[in-house]
Structures are given as C-alpha cells and as structure tokens.
Design a protein around this motif. Structure first.
Motif, mmCIF file in Angstrom:
data_model
loop_
_atom_site.group_PDB
_atom_site.id
_atom_site.type_symbol
_atom_site.label_atom_id
_atom_site.label_comp_id
_atom_site.label_asym_id
_atom_site.label_seq_id
_atom_site.Cartn_x
_atom_site.Cartn_y
_atom_site.Cartn_z
ATOM 1 N N PRO A 120 0.836 -1.210 0.000
ATOM 2 C CA PRO A 120 0.000 0.000 0.000
ATOM 3 C C PRO A 120 0.869 1.258 0.000
ATOM 4 N N GLN A 121 0.454 2.266 -0.751
ATOM 5 C CA GLN A 121 1.242 3.478 -0.873
ATOM 6 C C GLN A 121 1.272 4.277 0.425
ATOM 7 N N GLN A 122 0.215 4.191 1.188
ATOM 8 C CA GLN A 122 0.173 4.882 2.473
ATOM 9 C C GLN A 122 -0.096 3.846 3.568
ATOM 10 N N PRO A 123 0.963 3.312 4.132
ATOM 11 C CA PRO A 123 0.781 2.268 5.157
ATOM 12 C C PRO A 123 -0.009 2.775 6.349
ATOM 13 N N GLN A 124 -0.798 1.886 6.901
ATOM 14 C CA GLN A 124 -1.612 2.235 8.057
ATOM 15 C C GLN A 124 -0.728 2.373 9.298
ATOM 16 N N PRO A 125 -1.006 3.368 10.136
ATOM 17 C CA PRO A 125 -0.205 3.531 11.364
ATOM 18 C C PRO A 125 -0.389 2.341 12.294
ATOM 19 N N VAL A 126 0.679 1.981 12.966
ATOM 20 C CA VAL A 126 0.651 0.865 13.909
ATOM 21 C C VAL A 126 0.103 1.352 15.249
ATOM 22 N N GLU A 127 -0.886 0.651 15.752
ATOM 23 C CA GLU A 127 -1.440 1.016 17.049
ATOM 24 C C GLU A 127 -0.452 0.617 18.147
ATOM 25 N N ARG A 128 -0.156 1.548 19.017
ATOM 26 C CA ARG A 128 0.778 1.293 20.118
ATOM 27 C C ARG A 128 0.047 1.522 21.445
ATOM 28 N N ARG A 129 -0.822 0.596 21.734
ATOM 29 C CA ARG A 129 -1.623 0.723 22.954
ATOM 30 C C ARG A 129 -0.917 0.002 24.110
ATOM 31 N N TYR A 130 0.209 0.573 24.519
ATOM 32 C CA TYR A 130 0.952 -0.016 25.613
ATOM 33 C C TYR A 130 0.218 0.204 26.933
ATOM 34 N N ARG A 131 0.373 -0.748 27.820
ATOM 35 C CA ARG A 131 -0.162 -0.564 29.167
ATOM 36 C C ARG A 131 0.683 0.480 29.879
ATOM 37 N N ARG A 132 0.062 1.495 30.364
ATOM 38 C CA ARG A 132 0.796 2.566 31.029
ATOM 39 C C ARG A 132 0.159 2.870 32.382
ATOM 40 N N GLY A 133 0.918 3.577 33.188
ATOM 41 C CA GLY A 133 0.393 4.020 34.471
ATOM 42 C C GLY A 133 0.362 2.953 35.540
ATOM 43 N N ARG A 134 1.028 1.814 35.310
ATOM 44 C CA ARG A 134 1.029 0.773 36.330
ATOM 45 C C ARG A 134 1.982 1.147 37.459
ATOM 46 N N THR A 135 1.571 0.888 38.665
ATOM 47 C CA THR A 135 2.429 1.174 39.808
ATOM 48 C C THR A 135 2.102 0.205 40.929
ATOM 49 N N LEU A 136 3.078 -0.016 41.778
ATOM 50 C CA LEU A 136 2.914 -0.877 42.938
ATOM 51 C C LEU A 136 3.464 -0.153 44.155
ATOM 52 N N PRO A 137 2.989 -0.494 45.345
ATOM 53 C CA PRO A 137 3.586 0.077 46.552
ATOM 54 C C PRO A 137 5.078 -0.267 46.624
ATOM 55 N N ASP A 138 5.825 0.517 47.395
ATOM 56 C CA ASP A 138 7.274 0.328 47.458
ATOM 57 C C ASP A 138 7.672 -1.098 47.814
ATOM 58 N N ASP A 139 7.011 -1.698 48.808
ATOM 59 C CA ASP A 139 7.408 -3.033 49.246
ATOM 60 C C ASP A 139 7.152 -4.086 48.166
ATOM 61 N N GLU A 140 6.039 -3.960 47.450
ATOM 62 C CA GLU A 140 5.736 -4.918 46.386
ATOM 63 C C GLU A 140 6.664 -4.716 45.191
ATOM 64 N N ARG A 141 6.967 -3.467 44.880
ATOM 65 C CA ARG A 141 7.877 -3.187 43.771
ATOM 66 C C ARG A 141 9.280 -3.706 44.072
ATOM 67 N N LEU A 142 9.709 -3.534 45.306
ATOM 68 C CA LEU A 142 11.017 -4.039 45.715
ATOM 69 C C LEU A 142 11.048 -5.560 45.662
ATOM 70 N N ALA A 143 9.980 -6.198 46.134
ATOM 71 C CA ALA A 143 9.924 -7.664 46.121
ATOM 72 C C ALA A 143 9.967 -8.204 44.698
ATOM 73 N N LEU A 144 9.233 -7.568 43.789
ATOM 74 C CA LEU A 144 9.210 -8.005 42.395
ATOM 75 C C LEU A 144 10.572 -7.796 41.739
ATOM 76 N N PHE A 145 11.165 -6.636 41.957
ATOM 77 C CA PHE A 145 12.484 -6.347 41.381
ATOM 78 C C PHE A 145 13.531 -7.315 41.925
ATOM 79 N N THR A 146 13.480 -7.589 43.220
ATOM 80 C CA THR A 146 14.429 -8.523 43.832
ATOM 81 C C THR A 146 14.298 -9.911 43.223
ATOM 82 N N ASP A 147 13.065 -10.372 43.056
ATOM 83 C CA ASP A 147 12.829 -11.694 42.476
ATOM 84 C C ASP A 147 13.424 -11.807 41.078
ATOM 85 N N ARG A 148 13.227 -10.777 40.258
ATOM 86 C CA ARG A 148 13.730 -10.815 38.885
ATOM 87 C C ARG A 148 15.249 -10.736 38.844
#
Length: 205
Positions: A19-47
């Motif tokens: 196609p001469q004019q390609p359709q734009p790619v939808e970039r519907r990323y999940r945004r705005g996710r957050t966790l409390p400090d203790d849960e974020r630390l636990a998840l980061f530590t695990d990884r």
C-alpha cells in the motif's frame, strides 16, 4: 540476468504490491502501572536474583557501609568509578579508587556506578551515561559491576521505565551478569560484560 538483478526485481515487485500509504501501527501499551514500594522491591528482587545477580538493600545513610562490605567480600582492591559518583559512597572502603580511568579497564577489580532507572517486571537496570554512571566501557569491561539503584527510580513496567529516559542518551540495559548459551546451549558468563553483578538497592533514597 544476474542474481543482483533478480533480487532487485523481486524487491520492486513487492514494493509495487505494498500500500502506498501504510496504516499507522497502534501502540496501545499498558501505562500508568504502579505498585507500593514493598511490592515493587519484592518483584524487582525476584527478577534480579532470577538472573543470577546478587542483591543487597540498604538505607541512604548505610550506602557507604554496604558498599564497603560488598567490595571487601568480593576481594576488590582497585575499583573504578565514574567522575560524578558521590565520593561518600566509598568513604568506608579501604582500597584504591580510580576515577573514570580511560585505559587499562581490565586491571580494575570492580566498578561501582549509579543507575538511571530500573524495571521491576523484568529486573532490568538502565544506564544512560550520566556523570554518576560513566562511559559504557567503564561498566562493561571490568569483571565485576556493583550498581546502586534507588528504589524511587524503579518503575513497575517497561513503558513506565522508558518514559523516564532522556531520548538521545547512550542507554545500556542490564539484565543480570553478562551470559550466553549460544554454544551447545551451555551457559557461559562474562562474555560481553561483567561476570558478576551486584545490585545495591537504596530503599529510602
């Protein structure tokens, strides 16, 4: 007709069907996710631990003591640091500190740096070449990298972490010690970067 003409002809045919004019790619990323400090630390530590890196936690006031304990435990005697690293971080360590060495990086026992941002879901640490993180070579050549991460810079997901980076800066992504399993599926560490990664998380910085 040569092979080159054949390949170019196929490319032209494919372009004619596109196609001469390609359709734009939808970039519907999940945004705005957050966790409390203790849960974020636990998840980061695990990884981080899943990547076979070591992880320590401390308060901002305990940074110097923790780094001294980590470096002593590693048997480090000569450590490289970026020019902008807080000198107080190594005040309790008895050893030789080399500020932003240009050459002989392989003579260093370890390097200590800060970090720009991290992602809890993937355990990835982002360095952007700021003064307290240094040149890319400084954190890739030495066999040991001790990286200080402030919990306030740890985001839950990748989109949130990327949003905190400055476009155009030289970004290095670290997910555990350097390793590869390309040869006969046997894990070999220290191929493209440090063999040992120690992450020091400051929980109240």
């Amino acid at each position: 007709m040569t092979a080159r003409e054949t390949v170019l002809g196929r490319v032209r045919d494919a372009l004619a069907l596109a196609p001469q004019q390609p359709q734009p790619v939808e970039r519907r990323y999940r945004r705005g996710r957050t966790l409390p400090d203790d849960e974020r630390l636990a998840l980061f530590t695990d990884r981080v631990l899943d990547y076979r890196a070591a992880l320590r936690t401390c308060t901002a006031a305990g940074t110097a003591a923790t780094l001294a304990d980590v470096l002593s435990g590693l048997g480090a005697r000569r450590v490289g640091v970026p020019a902008g690293l807080d000198p107080g971080w190594l005040a309790a360590w008895e050893g030789t500190v080399v500020t932003d060495p240009v050459t002989r990086l392989d003579d260093l026992d370890a390097v200590v740096s800060s970090s720009a941002v991290s992602c809890a879901e993937t355990g990835t640490i982002f360095l952007d070449g700021s003064a307290d993180q240094g040149r890319r070579a400084l954190t890739l050549v030495p066999d040991v990298h001790v990286c200080v991460v402030d919990l306030s810079t740890v985001e839950t997901g990748v989109p949130e972490a990327l949003a905190r980076l400055v476009p155009g800066r030289p970004t290095t992504l670290i997910s555990g010690p350097s390793a590869t399993s390309d040869i006969e599926l046997e894990r070999v560490e220290g191929v493209h970067g440090p063999r040992t990664l120690v992450v020091v998380v400051r929980t109240d910085a």
